[in-house]
Structures are given as C-alpha cells and as structure tokens.
Design a protein around this motif. Structure first.
Motif, mmCIF file in Angstrom:
data_model
loop_
_atom_site.group_PDB
_atom_site.id
_atom_site.type_symbol
_atom_site.label_atom_id
_atom_site.label_comp_id
_atom_site.label_asym_id
_atom_site.label_seq_id
_atom_site.Cartn_x
_atom_site.Cartn_y
_atom_site.Cartn_z
ATOM 1 N N MET A 1 1.318 9.181 -12.093
ATOM 2 C CA MET A 1 2.613 8.628 -11.681
ATOM 3 C C MET A 1 3.410 8.032 -12.837
ATOM 4 S SD MET A 1 1.241 6.891 -8.217
ATOM 5 C CE MET A 1 0.369 7.863 -7.021
ATOM 6 N N GLY A 2 2.782 7.968 -13.982
ATOM 7 C CA GLY A 2 3.516 7.484 -15.149
ATOM 8 C C GLY A 2 3.842 6.017 -15.076
ATOM 9 N N LEU A 3 2.967 5.255 -14.451
ATOM 10 C CA LEU A 3 3.137 3.798 -14.412
ATOM 11 C C LEU A 3 1.756 3.153 -14.309
ATOM 12 C CD1 LEU A 3 2.600 3.711 -11.256
ATOM 13 C CD2 LEU A 3 5.064 3.619 -11.003
ATOM 14 N N ASP A 4 1.726 1.838 -14.252
ATOM 15 C CA ASP A 4 0.453 1.129 -14.117
ATOM 16 C C ASP A 4 0.162 0.937 -12.635
ATOM 17 O OD1 ASP A 4 0.360 0.997 -16.805
ATOM 18 O OD2 ASP A 4 1.126 -1.040 -16.960
ATOM 19 N N LEU A 5 -0.893 1.597 -12.172
ATOM 20 C CA LEU A 5 -1.263 1.435 -10.781
ATOM 21 C C LEU A 5 -2.667 0.836 -10.726
ATOM 22 C CD1 LEU A 5 -0.011 3.158 -7.922
ATOM 23 C CD2 LEU A 5 -2.482 3.052 -7.915
ATOM 24 N N ALA A 6 -2.814 -0.220 -9.957
ATOM 25 C CA ALA A 6 -4.093 -0.917 -9.926
ATOM 26 C C ALA A 6 -4.329 -1.486 -8.538
ATOM 27 C CB ALA A 6 -4.098 -2.038 -10.961
ATOM 28 N N LEU A 7 -5.588 -1.891 -8.327
ATOM 29 C CA LEU A 7 -5.907 -2.599 -7.090
ATOM 30 C C LEU A 7 -6.292 -4.024 -7.461
ATOM 31 C CD1 LEU A 7 -7.168 0.554 -6.371
ATOM 32 C CD2 LEU A 7 -7.096 -0.649 -4.186
ATOM 33 N N ARG A 8 -5.884 -4.932 -6.595
ATOM 34 C CA ARG A 8 -6.188 -6.332 -6.840
ATOM 35 C C ARG A 8 -7.078 -6.843 -5.710
ATOM 36 N NH1 ARG A 8 -6.810 -10.639 -10.317
ATOM 37 N NH2 ARG A 8 -6.665 -12.537 -9.097
ATOM 38 N N ASP A 9 -8.281 -7.265 -6.109
ATOM 39 C CA ASP A 9 -9.190 -7.862 -5.142
ATOM 40 C C ASP A 9 -8.933 -9.373 -5.168
ATOM 41 O OD1 ASP A 9 -11.251 -8.924 -3.732
ATOM 42 O OD2 ASP A 9 -12.869 -7.963 -4.884
ATOM 43 N N GLN A 10 -8.114 -9.818 -4.230
ATOM 44 C CA GLN A 10 -7.733 -11.238 -4.243
ATOM 45 C C GLN A 10 -8.914 -12.118 -3.865
ATOM 46 O OE1 GLN A 10 -5.208 -11.966 -5.877
ATOM 47 N NE2 GLN A 10 -3.378 -12.261 -4.641
ATOM 48 N N ARG B 1 8.070 -4.983 -14.036
ATOM 49 C CA ARG B 1 8.580 -4.929 -12.660
ATOM 50 C C ARG B 1 7.440 -4.395 -11.809
ATOM 51 N NH1 ARG B 1 14.161 -4.437 -12.929
ATOM 52 N NH2 ARG B 1 14.109 -5.014 -10.743
ATOM 53 N N TYR B 2 7.197 -5.005 -10.688
ATOM 54 C CA TYR B 2 6.057 -4.582 -9.893
ATOM 55 C C TYR B 2 6.382 -4.614 -8.412
ATOM 56 C CZ TYR B 2 5.224 -9.370 -8.387
ATOM 57 O OH TYR B 2 5.373 -10.590 -7.818
ATOM 58 N N ALA B 3 5.582 -3.870 -7.675
ATOM 59 C CA ALA B 3 5.644 -3.923 -6.220
ATOM 60 C C ALA B 3 4.210 -3.890 -5.723
ATOM 61 C CB ALA B 3 6.428 -2.732 -5.664
ATOM 62 N N ALA B 4 3.963 -4.499 -4.564
ATOM 63 C CA ALA B 4 2.599 -4.601 -4.051
ATOM 64 C C ALA B 4 2.565 -4.176 -2.588
ATOM 65 C CB ALA B 4 2.082 -6.030 -4.218
ATOM 66 N N ARG B 5 1.363 -3.768 -2.176
ATOM 67 C CA ARG B 5 1.183 -3.329 -0.789
ATOM 68 C C ARG B 5 -0.262 -3.647 -0.411
ATOM 69 N NH1 ARG B 5 3.376 1.906 1.434
ATOM 70 N NH2 ARG B 5 2.262 2.304 3.351
ATOM 71 N N ALA B 6 -0.448 -4.298 0.706
ATOM 72 C CA ALA B 6 -1.790 -4.682 1.144
ATOM 73 C C ALA B 6 -2.486 -3.468 1.732
ATOM 74 C CB ALA B 6 -1.714 -5.805 2.169
ATOM 75 N N VAL B 7 -3.672 -3.159 1.172
ATOM 76 C CA VAL B 7 -4.481 -2.071 1.714
ATOM 77 C C VAL B 7 -5.230 -2.587 2.940
ATOM 78 C CG1 VAL B 7 -6.311 -0.436 1.211
ATOM 79 C CG2 VAL B 7 -4.719 -1.089 -0.579
ATOM 80 N N VAL B 8 -5.946 -3.675 2.714
ATOM 81 C CA VAL B 8 -6.573 -4.450 3.791
ATOM 82 C C VAL B 8 -6.393 -5.903 3.376
ATOM 83 C CG1 VAL B 8 -8.272 -2.705 4.470
ATOM 84 C CG2 VAL B 8 -8.794 -4.277 2.601
ATOM 85 N N PRO B 9 -6.631 -6.847 4.270
ATOM 86 C CA PRO B 9 -6.480 -8.246 3.856
ATOM 87 C C PRO B 9 -7.350 -8.544 2.634
ATOM 88 C CG PRO B 9 -6.653 -8.113 6.226
ATOM 89 C CD PRO B 9 -6.891 -6.740 5.715
ATOM 90 N N GLY B 10 -6.724 -9.049 1.605
ATOM 91 C CA GLY B 10 -7.453 -9.403 0.379
ATOM 92 C C GLY B 10 -7.502 -8.296 -0.646
ATOM 93 N N LEU B 11 -7.066 -7.107 -0.287
ATOM 94 C CA LEU B 11 -7.085 -5.990 -1.232
ATOM 95 C C LEU B 11 -5.679 -5.386 -1.307
ATOM 96 C CD1 LEU B 11 -8.847 -4.226 -3.083
ATOM 97 C CD2 LEU B 11 -9.200 -2.698 -1.144
ATOM 98 N N TRP B 12 -5.134 -5.393 -2.505
ATOM 99 C CA TRP B 12 -3.747 -4.967 -2.697
ATOM 100 C C TRP B 12 -3.662 -3.794 -3.650
ATOM 101 C CZ3 TRP B 12 0.664 -7.553 -0.694
ATOM 102 C CH2 TRP B 12 0.384 -8.705 0.040
#
Lengths: 576, 469
Positions: free
Chosen positions: A184-193, A230-241
């Motif tokens: 996608m030509g950007l930084d894509l990551a998952l965040r385990d909150q 610049r970033y955007a976020a989306r919750a996969v499941v509660p606590g995981l973005w």
C-alpha cells in the motif's frame, strides 16, 4: 512621489496592476490544493485500513476452512505413533499454515506446529475479547518462544476416539505488516493496546509511538522522531487496532510539488511581468528622457543637440519637432553671427576710417602748407627764412605727431589681433591689484584710490601678465572717466568657486546703449580711444574661463566685476 | 611410530589388492582434509579452561598434556612417558618422553614443564586449585603470596612433584587441558599445528608429524563458523563440513544439561522455589521425546564418572513460585533449541514468565540471568575434580567443601566414593544446579568420517579420525 522618475512611476504602476492578482491566484490555488491533498490522504489511509481488515477477514475465513479440513481430512490420515513434536508441524508445513494446534478436551496441547515444546501443557494463549480469532500465540524463536499475534479459527470434532479442537491460522506479525505496508505504500501496523505493543515492520516509526490514544474518527497527526505522520485507525477487536500512517511529507508530496510548481509559475509570471514592465517603461521613458536631455543641452547652448526619432507615434512627432526647432535655432544663430560679423566689420571699417582720417588730415594740411610756400617761392614771392623755418618746423611737428597717432592706432590693432593664450598659474590677486594701482597712482590726479582687499583670499588660477593688463585697462578707464576727480575703489573677495575683483568709479556712468555696446571692439565714448580696451578685458577674462559683469547707471558711476577661477587645491592638501 | 608404520604397510598392501570401495572398508588411512563447522572459532588456542565443544576440540587438537585419563579414569602417557610415586605417596617423578617435541621442533624439556605448570597453577582452573591445595607450597604460590614453588622441581630429565600429604588421584589435575605444556615462545605440542587463522571465522590446522603419539591420520583440519546456529547440521548434510560441533547428538550421553538457578536473584532465592523447578521437570519425558539419545540424569555428573548410580538426595519441600513471576533464562547456544523451549514450557507451566536469551557457551556457564541452561562436562573427567568444578558454579553449599576435602585425602576407593556421593547429594539438594538430562556430545559427523572418539569428559578426539575417500 514627485522625485520618482517617469520610469519609476511606470514600474510602480505595472507592479500594482500585476502583483495582487498573481498573489491572489497563488494563495487561492494553494488553499484548494491543501484541502484536496488532505481529502486524498484521508481516502488513502481509510482505503488501506479497509484493505488490511479485508485481508484479516480473508485469513480468518481461510483459517476456518483449513481447521475443518485438518479435522476431517488430514488428521485421520496420520499414524497413531506419530511424534506429537512433529505431527502438527508437518501438517502445517504442507498446508502453508503458520499456526496449527490440536488440543484435547481439557485444552491441553496434543501437538503444535508453532510451539512444539508446549505439548501436554494447557494452552494458555491470550485471546482478545469479543472474538477469539485474534490470539497471542507462543511461537518458537531461537532457543525460546515469543508471543505473536495470529488470526485463527477453530473446529471441534473427534480424533483418535477423543474430543479435540483443531486451531489453524496465520501469524499477523512484522512480516504481515511489512507486506501490507509495501503493497500500500504506507506504514501499516497493528496496535495491541492491551499489552502496549506494536506489530509493525522492523524500523517502523510507529514503534516510537509509546502511548497512542486511538479512535475511529478521521485522520490524526502525530510527531514521531523528526517527522510528522498523518494516521488513521480502525478497531479490529477491542484492544486491537489497525493503524495506517503516512509521513506528512510523503502524504503531501504531490500537493507540495504542485504548490511548488504554482509558486514557481507565480514567481516566473511576476518576474516576467516586472521584466516586461522594465522594458516597456524603458521604451516609453527613453524618448522622453532623450528629449529632456536634448532640451537641457539646448539650454546650455548646445544647438547641435538632436533626439533620435525611433517611433512614428506622438513621442516620435515630438522628437521630430524638437529636432526641427534646434535646427531652426542653429540657422538663426548662424544668421545672427553672420550679421554680427558684418556689423562688426562695418564698425571696424568705420572706426578705422575715422581713426585714420583724423591724423591724415593734419598731415595733408601740413604738407599742402609746405607745398604752398614752395610754390610761392617759385612764383617769386619769397618767404623769409625765419618764416619758412617756423612754418617748416610746425608742419613737420604736426606730421610727426599725427604719424605717432597712426602708429599708436596700428599698435593697438596689432595688440588686439595678437592676444596671447593665457598661461594660468596660482596668483595672489591682492598683490596684483596693489601692483596695478601702484603703476597708475601717478595718473590719478584728483582721484582718491581706495582698496578693500579681502583677507585669506585664495589664489586665482590666472595668467598674471594678462590679468594685470585687464586690471590696468579697467583702472585706466576709471581714471579717465573721472577727469574732475572722484574715487576709485577696488575690492577683492572670495566668491566661490573663485575670486571676484570689483573696480568701481564715481564717474558719470553709462546709459543703456553704452552698456549694451560696451565690449564691442572699436566702440568708444572717449575722444582718441580705440574702443579695444574693454574688448581686450573681456577677451582675457573669457580666455581664463571667467566672466565680466558691469553695473552702471548715468550719474551713479560704474562698477566692473571680474569673476576669476580659483587655483586648484594641491593634491597633497586634498589627501590630507 | 610403530602404529604409523603398521598402518602404512597395511594401506600399501590394500591399495595393491583391493578396489577403492573395498579399500575404504579396510580401515584407517592417512590423508584427507576435514572441515569442522562450529558456532564460533575461538580466537587464540592458548591453554585455558575450555568452554563449549569447539574450545574443547581445539584444546585437544593443538595442545598436549603430561598425562591423559583413560575411560577408567587412570592416567595414560602424554608428554610424560612414565611416572613413579614414592612409597609414602608424597613424591611423584614424571619422566618425559624422549621423542616429545614442540611444533617448532624443539624438544620438550623439564623447564618447559615447570614453567607451564606454574602458569597453570595460577590460572582459573579448578583442577589447578586442587593441585595447588595439595602441592608443597602450592597454596601460597597460587595465592601469589610466594613465587617459590617447592612442590614442582626438576631433576635431570625428570619433573618431580612433591605433595604436602598423600592424596587420592594426585596426578589427575595434570590431565586438564589448561595444564597443557607449551614452550617459552608459546609453541604447543599437540597433534595438529595451527597453520592459518582468520580471527573469529576460520582456523586451519595441519598434522604434526613429530607428535609424541605419532602423526595423526588426517592431513588437515579446518574449523569454520557456520552461517547460523540452526543451520549447523545442514553443513554436514550438504557436505560442506565433515563434522559439526555445537549441534546434533553424537555418541553416548557424556555431558550433563544443567539448569543453574541463581539463589542470589529473587525468583530463586528460596530453596523451596528452586525445588519446585527441579520437581516440575519431567526428565524422563525430556530424554524420551525431546532429545533423542539423551538419558534421564542420575545425578549431576555424567554417568561415565560414576562407578554406580548415586542415591537420591534428600527432598526439599517444593513451593511453586508466584504466578507471572518474570524469569530471565540464559541458554548456551549449544543446547538444542527444542530442549530449551521445552524447559521454557515447563517454567511457564509452573507459572513463571520466562524470557530466553541465547549466549555463547562460556557466558552461559559463567553467570547472568535468573537461570542458566547449559551443557556441562568436566575439565578433568575425575569425580572429585568434577564435583569441585560444579560446586564452583554456584554459592557455597554447606557440607560440600568438607566432603570434597575429605575425599581428596581418602585413598581408599570405596570410602572415597561415599564421600563424593555425600558431596554430590548435598549439591543436588540445594537445587542450585538442577540436572535436566544427560546428553550426547553436541556433534554430527558425516558418514565418511571414521575413527571419531571422545574422552571420558565428553570431548571429541580427532587424533585417530580418518576420512573415507
């Protein structure tokens, strides 16, 4: 404003007309671009999040199919004596799964592909709330194990006469993040909150974002290291973005390029407008400037001044008119000079005739007297010797006197004609005045001579002999103008940029006609004068680059003022 | 030399009579270059206490000692041709082999022996500690209180060792690799000569024709580093190496896999916690399923060192640690990864949150981490010296030092054995060192390599190894 030239005013006018529209255009296009760029970044980030979510969903679906297939097809084929350390590993390798584990009814691991060492122990993997598809699986790594996020699906059934659960899936790890990021030509990551960690490709700047407060609302901005993202976020499941981020510089690269191009174009337009204005104003102002310069030269007496005619417009017509005018002036001057020369020659011929006639007549009378006596003798009318001798002496004396007058006239003409070129040198004018007055004091019968010599008078740059002659002429004239006595006053003063000398008498003064013709050669009001004295004075002073002024009224006396150039200041003095 | 002559004659006859395949089947032959892949190539092959299989291998390839210990723990000739003890057992005379020479051709002289032993006695070896303790003036010399060492003397072509009192196994410390004899210029006398070195990456050794026990069969041995530890075995499979050291399992169980629990650190400060770890490890399961060829450990020492299995130690009440307690586990790179992971799984099952870090063998044995997992084999394969070495790996355990000191003085084998068992049990009961398994040597040999052997301490010997053509 009045000091600004025509060209400056033209330039200012051009600038006022050109700059505001260009700036307005630049600012408005920049604002539009910024808004468009922001919208494009938002769309790009949201599209990346959607794609990543789709990929996770696809993997979960595929994992469910694999788990079902393992339970129904693959596990029944395995040998009873298969080593539990290798069983799941071989099946997973054959199916391309990262995660495959078989658990008994109590949740103990019968075999695990990713953590073979865990067989016989309870599966204690961490499950994200809400959906057990996302798990932190312990995965073998080097001599130990590490927790890795996995997207999995489970299937329950019976195998080897016991209830089992088969869980299959894939790791959602740095490689997953790296693949999607590259795609996608950007930084894509998952965040385990929950555990406060990032699942991002190695070296990703997001690792440096320690405590993100994520929410699903548009695009945010965060400074990471030396860059802003610049970033955007989306919750996969509660606590995981899922988090997609772009360096602001990259996000706005196209907009920045277009903005830079716009600025460059605006600047180029501005420069072109200014250059055009400079050229145009120069083109308009130059003929006017040339006309002004021509007028200045004409005013200074240069009637040869001409203005080039470059156009056929009003300015060109004006230049033609100016040139015609100067040509007329030149013709007029030529004609005037010609007339003046003719008049001068006539005047000179008249004066010469008059001057020569005066002595010739007595000479003629004396000679005729002597011839008459001689004729009387020849007719036999003798004249006494005594008479003849007296008559002869008288006649010869008359002839000699008049011949002297003739010689004097010839000398003065000769002197006027052979006026030498001045040899200027620094000269003490006060001393010269004193010297000149000393020579003439003997003739100042009944005339009081006064001097007012200026102190600290600078030396004048004059030829001492010539200036002495000019002063002598003026002093002689003044004395001759006061036969009945009077006062001769000589003043000197510093008159920047030179020295002034005034010779003032209290004689009868001059009327207007006399003042007008005062310096005309051979014009004189005195009996026996040649009319060359003041002409000589004017010639000398003019040759020095000075001027002669006269102020006189009938009955008020006459004042001549000589304005002389100062001697140049020595260089050494200037340097000091 | 006789051995070499016999082999040469046999090989010549075989070459004339047999086909190449049959020739290979006949037995040893001279020649061949053996490449040995290791985890790390030691920087300098000086005499020292070897840590890890690679250092042990190099120590025995390059260096020679006065004596070796055979499979029964009895001294065998090295540079010393023979040895004789006095009647009271306090004086031992060692006579050097006349053909003993260093790699540079210089003969090994008694002065070289004395100088090397003086260096050894002041080194970190536990064997040196034992020797210094028993030699006349040895303790003062080791402690650097005196430069005099009356316990080691030269008498003509002989070296004389004088002990304070008669001791058991007096010459065993001389079999330590760090007791190797080198010349004044640092030249060794082992079966192979260091030829070329790329520090940390490659060490080439060539056969030493004048070795005291005759020229080794191989012409050349090259030690190279493998690209990755987990790829070591593929080095052999892909025929890039004839032998890998540091991975795999070769021969009989010869080394103990030890889990050292540091009582100075919070998770294992209490003996009950350590006991719970020792109890949780299902050793039989580990040996049977995780590490083929391994055995359930009967004690801390490898089985080769015990005439009979030691008795069980006194059990300490086990108290499981608090759930979630973080534990750092330092693992020697030589430990098979699956074994290490299984130990980690046991710790997790106990409720400990283990974090594993791999380390070179020497660091894993020395210190670091709340727990350490490493393969251990003694420097000298003699029970008392081995137990001394183990006792030095952790803090002093009551009764151990006394039992070992008594065992050193006790020359009657049965009584001595009992004392050593007491010391071993005391050590085991402390649960500072938890034996996990007895494992084969971490090595893997290509089928073409023959004659590979190991000493009683689990160290590989390449002296009689040969390569099938």
């Amino acid at each position: 404003l009045s000091r600004i030239g025509l060209r400056g005013r033209l330039l200012a006018g051009f600038a006022l007309l050109a700059v505001p529209p260009i700036l307005l255009l630049g600012f408005s296009s920049a604002a539009l671009l910024a808004r468009g760029s922001q919208r494009a970044v938002e769309q790009r980030l949201e599209a990346a999040l959607r794609s990543a979510q789709d990929e996770l969903d696809r993997r979960r679906q595929a994992a469910a199919e694999q788990a079902e297939r393992m339970l129904s097809d693959e596990l029944p084929k395995t040998e009873v004596a298969a080593n539990p350390l290798e069983l799941a590993g071989k099946l997973a390798a054959a199916s391309g799964l990262d995660v495959l584990e078989v658990l008994d009814a109590e949740g103990r691991v019968i075999s695990s592909s990713h953590w073979p060492a865990g067989f016989g122990f309870l599966d204690r993997d961490v499950v994200f709330p809400g959906q057990d598809a996302y798990r932190l699986e312990t995965v073998k790594a080097g001599h130990g194990g590490v927790e890795r996020l996995a997207v999995t699906a489970a299937s329950r059934g019976r195998w080897r006469e016991q209830d089992v659960l088969v869980r299959a899936g894939w790791l959602v790890d740095e490689d997953f993040a790296a693949q999607l990021s590259a795609l996608m030509g950007l930084d894509l990551a998952l965040r385990d909150q929950t555990h406060g960690r990032w699942i991002a490709r190695p070296g990703d700047a997001l690792h440096g974002w320690l405590s993100p407060a994520l929410r699903e609302a548009g695009v945010g901005q965060v400074a990471l290291g030396s860059e802003t993202y610049r970033y955007a976020a989306r919750a996969v499941v509660p606590g995981l973005w899922l988090v997609a981020a772009l360096p602001r510089e990259t996000a706005e690269a196209v907009a920045t390029d277009i903005r830079r191009l716009s600025v460059a174009l605006a600047v180029a337009t501005l420069v072109a407008a200014l250059v055009g204005a400079v050229l145009l104003s120069g083109r308009i102002a130059r003929p006017v400037r040339e006309l002004a310069e021509g007028a200045r030269r004409v005013a200074a007496g240069d009637l040869d001044a001409a203005v080039p005619v470059q156009t056929a417009d009003e300015i060109g017509q004006l230049a033609e008119s100016f040139n015609a005018m100067t040509a007329d002036l030149r013709d007029s001057r030529e004609r005037l000079l010609q007339a003046e020369r003719v008049a001068a020659w006539r005047e000179m011929a008249r004066r010469l005739a008059h001057e020569l006639k005066n002595p010739i007549f007595p000479i003629q009378l004396s000679i005729e007297t002597l011839r008459r006596v001689l004729d009387q003798e020849q007719r036999g009318e003798p004249v006494s010797g005594k008479q003849f001798a007296a008559l002869f002496r008288e006649s010869s004396e008359t002839i000699i006197d008049e011949l002297g007058s003739l010689r004097k006239i010839i000398d003065e003409f000769s002197q006027f004609a052979r006026m030498p070129r001045p040899q200027p040198a620094p000269t003490d004018v006060n001393a010269l005045v004193e010297h000149t007055l000393t020579l003439h004091r003997a003739r100042a019968d009944g005339v009081a001579i006064e001097t007012e010599l200026g102190p600290d008078l600078p030396p004048a740059n004059v030829d001492r002999d010539l200036l002495g002659r000019a002063l002598g002429n003026l002093v002689a004239n003044a004395l001759e103008a006061m036969p009945d006595g009077g006062t001769l006053r000589v003043r000197t003063a510093a008159e920047p940029p030179g020295v002034s000398v005034q010779v003032e008498d209290t004689g009868p003064g001059l009327n207007e006609e006399q003042r007008t013709r005062l310096f005309t050669p051979y014009y004189t009001t005195k009996r026996g004068g040649t009319g060359l004295g003041l002409a000589i004075v004017q010639g000398i002073i003019s040759d020095h680059g000075g001027r002669v002024q006269v102020r006189s009224e009938p009955g008020q006396g006459t004042t001549f003022t000589l304005l002389l150039p100062a001697a140049p200041v020595p260089k050494e003095a200037g340097a000091q | 030399l006789r051995r070499a002559a016999r082999r040469a004659a046999a090989l010549a006859a075989a070459a004339l009579l047999l086909s190449p395949r049959a020739k290979a089947a006949l037995g040893p032959r001279y020649g061949g270059d053996l490449t040995v892949a290791v985890l790390t190539v030691p920087s300098a092959p000086d005499p020292r206490v070897p840590r890890g299989a690679a250092e042990s291998l190099i120590a025995l390839l390059v260096h020679e000692r006065l004596l070796r210990l055979d499979a029964a723990g009895e001294p065998r000739a090295g540079l010393a041709h023979d040895w004789l003890g006095s009647a009271d057992g306090r004086e031992w005379v060692l006579r050097l082999a006349p053909e003993a020479t260093f790699h540079d051709g210089a003969p090994v002289a008694p002065a070289d022996v004395v100088r090397s032993l003086r260096t050894f006695l002041r080194g970190p070896s536990i064997a040196a500690d034992r020797l210094a303790d028993t030699l006349d003036g040895g303790a003062a010399f080791r402690a650097e209180r005196s430069d005099e060492l009356p316990g080691v003397a030269v008498s003509g072509a002989e070296v004389v060792l004088r002990f304070r009192e008669p001791v058991a196994a007096p010459l065993a410390p001389l079999a330590a690799p760090s007791a190797a004899i080198v010349s004044a210029a640092g030249v060794a006398a082992g079966p192979f000569v260091p030829a070329a070195t790329v520090p940390g990456r490659r060490l080439a050794l060539t056969a030493f024709g004048a070795h005291v026990r005759g020229r080794p069969l191989l012409d050349r041995v090259s030690l190279v580093t493998a690209a990755r530890a987990d790829e070591l075995e593929t080095e052999v499979l892909t025929r890039r190496a004839g032998l890998v050291v540091g991975a795999g399992a070769w021969g009989a169980p010869a080394a103990t896999l030890l889990l050292a629990l540091d009582p100075a650190r919070a998770p294992f400060a209490a003996a009950e916690r350590r006991a719970s770890v020792a109890e949780a490890l299902a050793r039989a399961d580990l040996a049977r399923r995780v590490l083929p060829g391994a055995e359930r450990p009967a004690g801390l020492l490898p089985p080769a060192l015990w005439p009979a299995p030691p008795s069980e130690s006194e059990a300490v009440r086990a108290v499981p640690p608090r759930a979630g307690t973080p534990v750092s586990l330092l693992v020697s790179a030589e430990v098979p990864p699956l074994l290490s992971q299984r130990v980690m799984a046991y710790l997790d099952e106990l409720g400990l949150d283990a974090t594993v870090t791999a380390a070179p063998p020497d660091r894993a044995v020395a210190s670091g981490g709340d727990a350490r997992l490493f393969l251990w084999s003694p420097e000298v394969p003699e029970p008392e010296l081995a137990l001394r070495e183990l006792a030095a790996l952790g803090p002093a355990v009551p009764g151990v030092a006394e039992a070992l000191a008594a065992a050193a003085r006790e020359r009657e084998p049965a009584r001595r054995y009992a004392l050593l068992q007491d010391a071993e049990r005391a050590l085991r009961a402390a649960a500072v060192l938890v034996p996990v398994a007895v494992v084969p040597i971490a090595a893997h040999a290509h089928p073409r390599l023959h004659g590979l052997a190991a000493d009683r301490a689990g160290r590989l010997l390449l002296e009689d190894a040969w390569l099938e053509p």
